[in-house]
Motif scaffolding. Structure first.
Motif, PDB file in Angstrom:
ATOM      1  N   ASP A   1       0.714  -1.149   0.075  1.00 45.48           N
ATOM      2  CA  ASP A   1      -0.012   0.189   0.126  1.00 45.48           C
ATOM      3  C   ASP A   1       0.795   1.056   0.020  1.00 45.48           C
ATOM      4  O   ASP A   1       0.207   2.109   0.059  1.00 45.48           O
ATOM      5  N   GLY A   2       2.173   1.109  -0.389  1.00 48.70           N
ATOM      6  CA  GLY A   2       3.112   2.227  -0.126  1.00 48.70           C
ATOM      7  C   GLY A   2       3.113   3.393  -1.035  1.00 48.70           C
ATOM      8  O   GLY A   2       2.703   3.019  -2.331  1.00 48.70           O
ATOM      9  N   PHE A   3       3.245   4.577  -0.772  1.00 43.14           N
ATOM     10  CA  PHE A   3       3.246   5.607  -1.637  1.00 43.14           C
ATOM     11  C   PHE A   3       4.331   6.633  -1.140  1.00 43.14           C
ATOM     12  O   PHE A   3       4.383   6.576   0.308  1.00 43.14           O
ATOM     13  N   ALA A   4       4.849   7.598  -1.870  1.00 42.02           N
ATOM     14  CA  ALA A   4       5.528   8.753  -1.424  1.00 42.02           C
ATOM     15  C   ALA A   4       4.962  10.037  -1.702  1.00 42.02           C
ATOM     16  O   ALA A   4       4.404  10.188  -2.816  1.00 42.02           O
ATOM     17  N   SER A   5       5.136  10.989  -0.841  1.00 43.54           N
ATOM     18  CA  SER A   5       4.592  12.302  -1.266  1.00 43.54           C
ATOM     19  C   SER A   5       5.672  13.433  -0.644  1.00 43.54           C
ATOM     20  O   SER A   5       6.529  13.305   0.153  1.00 43.54           O
ATOM     21  N   VAL A   6       5.361  14.751  -1.688  1.00 46.79           N
ATOM     22  CA  VAL A   6       6.193  15.872  -1.349  1.00 46.79           C
ATOM     23  C   VAL A   6       5.450  16.577  -0.321  1.00 46.79           C
ATOM     24  O   VAL A   6       4.502  17.231  -0.692  1.00 46.79           O
ATOM     25  N   ASP A   7       6.044  16.903   0.955  1.00 48.84           N
ATOM     26  CA  ASP A   7       5.446  18.080   1.893  1.00 48.84           C
ATOM     27  C   ASP A   7       6.468  18.818   2.160  1.00 48.84           C
ATOM     28  O   ASP A   7       7.490  18.538   2.774  1.00 48.84           O
ATOM     29  N   ASP A   8       6.216  20.090   1.961  1.00 48.08           N
ATOM     30  CA  ASP A   8       6.908  21.099   2.520  1.00 48.08           C
ATOM     31  C   ASP A   8       8.540  21.054   2.111  1.00 48.08           C
ATOM     32  O   ASP A   8       9.555  21.356   2.875  1.00 48.08           O
ATOM     33  N   GLY A   9       8.917  20.442   0.803  1.00 55.34           N
ATOM     34  CA  GLY A   9      10.108  20.341   0.174  1.00 55.34           C
ATOM     35  C   GLY A   9      10.808  19.169   0.671  1.00 55.34           C
ATOM     36  O   GLY A   9      12.026  19.116   0.482  1.00 55.34           O
ATOM     37  N   GLU A  10      10.040  18.344   1.476  1.00 55.80           N
ATOM     38  CA  GLU A  10      10.676  16.788   1.825  1.00 55.80           C
ATOM     39  C   GLU A  10       9.841  15.741   1.182  1.00 55.80           C
ATOM     40  O   GLU A  10       8.651  15.837   1.303  1.00 55.80           O
TER      41      GLU A  10
ATOM     42  N   ILE B   1       8.772  17.843  -7.234  1.00 58.08           N
ATOM     43  CA  ILE B   1       7.736  18.684  -7.158  1.00 58.08           C
ATOM     44  C   ILE B   1       7.022  19.052  -8.264  1.00 58.08           C
ATOM     45  O   ILE B   1       5.745  19.032  -8.315  1.00 58.08           O
ATOM     46  N   GLY B   2       7.722  19.333  -9.507  1.00 60.56           N
ATOM     47  CA  GLY B   2       7.258  19.783 -10.576  1.00 60.56           C
ATOM     48  C   GLY B   2       6.438  18.855 -11.401  1.00 60.56           C
ATOM     49  O   GLY B   2       5.430  19.032 -11.798  1.00 60.56           O
ATOM     50  N   LYS B   3       6.716  17.525 -11.096  1.00 63.81           N
ATOM     51  CA  LYS B   3       6.103  16.567 -11.949  1.00 63.81           C
ATOM     52  C   LYS B   3       5.062  16.072 -11.366  1.00 63.81           C
ATOM     53  O   LYS B   3       3.969  15.717 -11.955  1.00 63.81           O
ATOM     54  N   THR B   4       5.216  16.121 -10.112  1.00 57.17           N
ATOM     55  CA  THR B   4       3.897  15.347  -9.324  1.00 57.17           C
ATOM     56  C   THR B   4       2.685  16.511  -9.212  1.00 57.17           C
ATOM     57  O   THR B   4       1.533  16.203  -9.130  1.00 57.17           O
ATOM     58  N   LYS B   5       3.126  17.730  -9.337  1.00 49.91           N
ATOM     59  CA  LYS B   5       2.011  18.763  -9.125  1.00 49.91           C
ATOM     60  C   LYS B   5       1.430  18.887 -10.745  1.00 49.91           C
ATOM     61  O   LYS B   5       0.235  19.027 -10.607  1.00 49.91           O
ATOM     62  N   GLU B   6       1.857  18.350 -11.652  1.00 52.78           N
ATOM     63  CA  GLU B   6       1.315  18.397 -13.157  1.00 52.78           C
ATOM     64  C   GLU B   6       0.183  17.304 -13.097  1.00 52.78           C
ATOM     65  O   GLU B   6      -0.781  17.779 -13.806  1.00 52.78           O
TER      66      GLU B   6
ATOM     67  N   GLY C   1      -1.669  13.255 -12.310  1.00 58.56           N
ATOM     68  CA  GLY C   1      -1.588  12.035 -12.858  1.00 58.56           C
ATOM     69  C   GLY C   1      -0.288  11.327 -12.466  1.00 58.56           C
ATOM     70  O   GLY C   1      -0.517   9.988 -12.844  1.00 58.56           O
ATOM     71  N   LEU C   2       0.456  11.887 -11.824  1.00 64.66           N
ATOM     72  CA  LEU C   2       1.840  11.283 -11.635  1.00 64.66           C
ATOM     73  C   LEU C   2       2.002  10.630 -10.124  1.00 64.66           C
ATOM     74  O   LEU C   2       1.494  11.694  -9.246  1.00 64.66           O
ATOM     75  N   THR C   3       2.409   9.897  -9.725  1.00 63.33           N
ATOM     76  CA  THR C   3       2.440   9.390  -8.280  1.00 63.33           C
ATOM     77  C   THR C   3       3.959   8.834  -8.016  1.00 63.33           C
ATOM     78  O   THR C   3       4.657   8.374  -8.895  1.00 63.33           O
ATOM     79  N   LEU C   4       4.425   8.888  -6.714  1.00 63.77           N
ATOM     80  CA  LEU C   4       5.472   8.408  -6.170  1.00 63.77           C
ATOM     81  C   LEU C   4       5.329   6.628  -5.651  1.00 63.77           C
ATOM     82  O   LEU C   4       4.452   6.892  -4.729  1.00 63.77           O
ATOM     83  N   VAL C   5       5.861   5.777  -6.391  1.00 61.19           N
ATOM     84  CA  VAL C   5       5.371   4.314  -5.660  1.00 61.19           C
ATOM     85  C   VAL C   5       6.810   3.778  -5.414  1.00 61.19           C
ATOM     86  O   VAL C   5       7.850   3.970  -6.227  1.00 61.19           O
ATOM     87  N   PRO C   6       7.117   3.087  -4.309  1.00 64.73           N
ATOM     88  CA  PRO C   6       8.168   2.565  -3.736  1.00 64.73           C
ATOM     89  C   PRO C   6       8.071   0.890  -4.587  1.00 64.73           C
ATOM     90  O   PRO C   6       7.157   0.140  -4.749  1.00 64.73           O
ATOM     91  N   LEU C   7       9.203   0.800  -5.464  1.00 67.08           N
ATOM     92  CA  LEU C   7       9.246  -0.516  -6.123  1.00 67.08           C
ATOM     93  C   LEU C   7       9.958  -1.672  -5.220  1.00 67.08           C
ATOM     94  O   LEU C   7       9.577  -2.759  -5.334  1.00 67.08           O
ATOM     95  N   ASP C   8      11.019  -1.429  -4.552  1.00 65.72           N
ATOM     96  CA  ASP C   8      11.741  -2.285  -3.721  1.00 65.72           C
ATOM     97  C   ASP C   8      12.543  -1.654  -2.631  1.00 65.72           C
ATOM     98  O   ASP C   8      12.901  -0.295  -2.445  1.00 65.72           O
TER      99      ASP C   8
ATOM    100  N   LEU D   1      12.442   4.320  -5.590  1.00 60.30           N
ATOM    101  CA  LEU D   1      11.168   5.106  -5.891  1.00 60.30           C
ATOM    102  C   LEU D   1      10.820   5.323  -7.423  1.00 60.30           C
ATOM    103  O   LEU D   1      11.634   5.513  -7.996  1.00 60.30           O
ATOM    104  N   ALA D   2       9.556   5.024  -7.880  1.00 66.71           N
ATOM    105  CA  ALA D   2       9.275   5.427  -9.159  1.00 66.71           C
ATOM    106  C   ALA D   2       8.367   6.528  -9.385  1.00 66.71           C
ATOM    107  O   ALA D   2       7.460   6.494  -8.821  1.00 66.71           O
ATOM    108  N   LEU D   3       8.751   7.294 -10.342  1.00 65.44           N
ATOM    109  CA  LEU D   3       7.748   8.126 -10.753  1.00 65.44           C
ATOM    110  C   LEU D   3       6.807   7.570 -11.912  1.00 65.44           C
ATOM    111  O   LEU D   3       7.269   6.840 -12.639  1.00 65.44           O
ATOM    112  N   ALA D   4       5.488   7.277 -11.504  1.00 65.26           N
ATOM    113  CA  ALA D   4       4.730   6.344 -12.366  1.00 65.26           C
ATOM    114  C   ALA D   4       3.279   7.018 -12.644  1.00 65.26           C
ATOM    115  O   ALA D   4       2.880   7.987 -11.852  1.00 65.26           O
ATOM    116  N   LYS D   5       2.633   6.557 -13.528  1.00 68.84           N
ATOM    117  CA  LYS D   5       1.372   7.006 -14.109  1.00 68.84           C
ATOM    118  C   LYS D   5       0.480   6.021 -13.840  1.00 68.84           C
ATOM    119  O   LYS D   5       0.853   4.753 -14.519  1.00 68.84           O
TER     120      LYS D   5
END
Length: 158
Positions: A49-58, A96-101, A103-110, A122-126
Motif C-alpha cells: 500500500d506504500g506511496f511517497a509524497s512531497v510535503d514542504d520540500g521533503e 515537485i514539478g512533476k507530481t504537481k502536473e 496524474g503522476l505518483t511516487l511508488v516504492p518498487l523495492d 522510488l518510481a515516478l509512475a502514471k
C-alpha cells in the motif's frame, strides 16, 4: 568485523509494475530507527500500500509496513509510520514539478540493503487503466508463446 558489501533485497512491490507505467526511478535512502533496521535485517517488510509524497520540500514514504522487532522493548517503532526519504535537493525540486502536473505518483518498487545501508527504489509512475493492464498481459502471453515456439523449432520438434 568485515563491512557488508553488495545488494541484498528485502521486499519488492511486484504489483506496482502491473498497476503503473514507470516513467523514472530514483535510488533513495531512508531515515529509520534501530528496531526498524533490525526488523528489515530479518527480511520483513511490505510495500503493497506504500506511496511517497512531497510535503514542504521533503519527501515522505507512507503506508510501508515494517513489522515491530520481536525482541524489541518499549522503544519499538510504529509499523506504518511516515518515514523521511533522503534525496538530493535538485531531485526533490524536479519531483515537485512533476507530481504537481497531475496524474503522476511516487511508488516504492523495492527495499534493499546496499553496502549495509537501507535503500529504496522510488518510481515516478502514471496509473494504468484496466484496458492497458489487459493489453500488457496479452503482450506478455504472446511473447511467451513465441519463445516456446522458437525453443521447439531450435530443438527440431516443430
Amino acid at each position: 568485523m568485515p563491512r557488508e558489501t553488495g545488494r541484498k533485497l528485502i521486499a519488492q512491490n511486484k504489483k506496482a509494475r502491473h498497476d503503473y507505467a514507470i516513467l523514472d526511478t530514483y535510488e533513495v535512502g531512508l531515515v529509520l530507527t534501530g528496531t526498524e533496521v533490525k526488523s528489515l535485517r530479518a527480511g520483513r517488510a511490505s510495500l503493497v500500500d506504500g506511496f511517497a509524497s512531497v510535503d514542504d520540500g521533503e519527501v515522505w514514504l507512507q503506508h510501508v509496513h515494517i513489522p515491530e522487532y520481536t525482541q524489541g522493548t518499549w522503544t519499538n517503532h510504529a509499523p506504518r509510520r511516515k518515514r523521511k526519504v533522503l534525496m538530493h535537493r535538485a531531485e526533490i525540486e524536479k519531483l515537485i514539478g512533476k507530481t504537481k502536473e497531475g496524474g503522476l505518483t511516487l511508488v516504492p518498487l523495492d527495499l534493499y540493503f546496499k553496502d549495509g545501508k537501507v535503500k529504496a527504489t522510488l518510481a515516478l509512475a502514471k496509473g494504468k487503466k484496466s484496458y492497458d493492464k489487459r493489453q500488457d498481459l496479452a503482450e506478455r502471453d504472446s511473447r511467451r508463446e513465441m519463445q516456446k515456439a522458437f525453443g521447439r523449432y531450435v530443438k527440431g520438434r516443430r
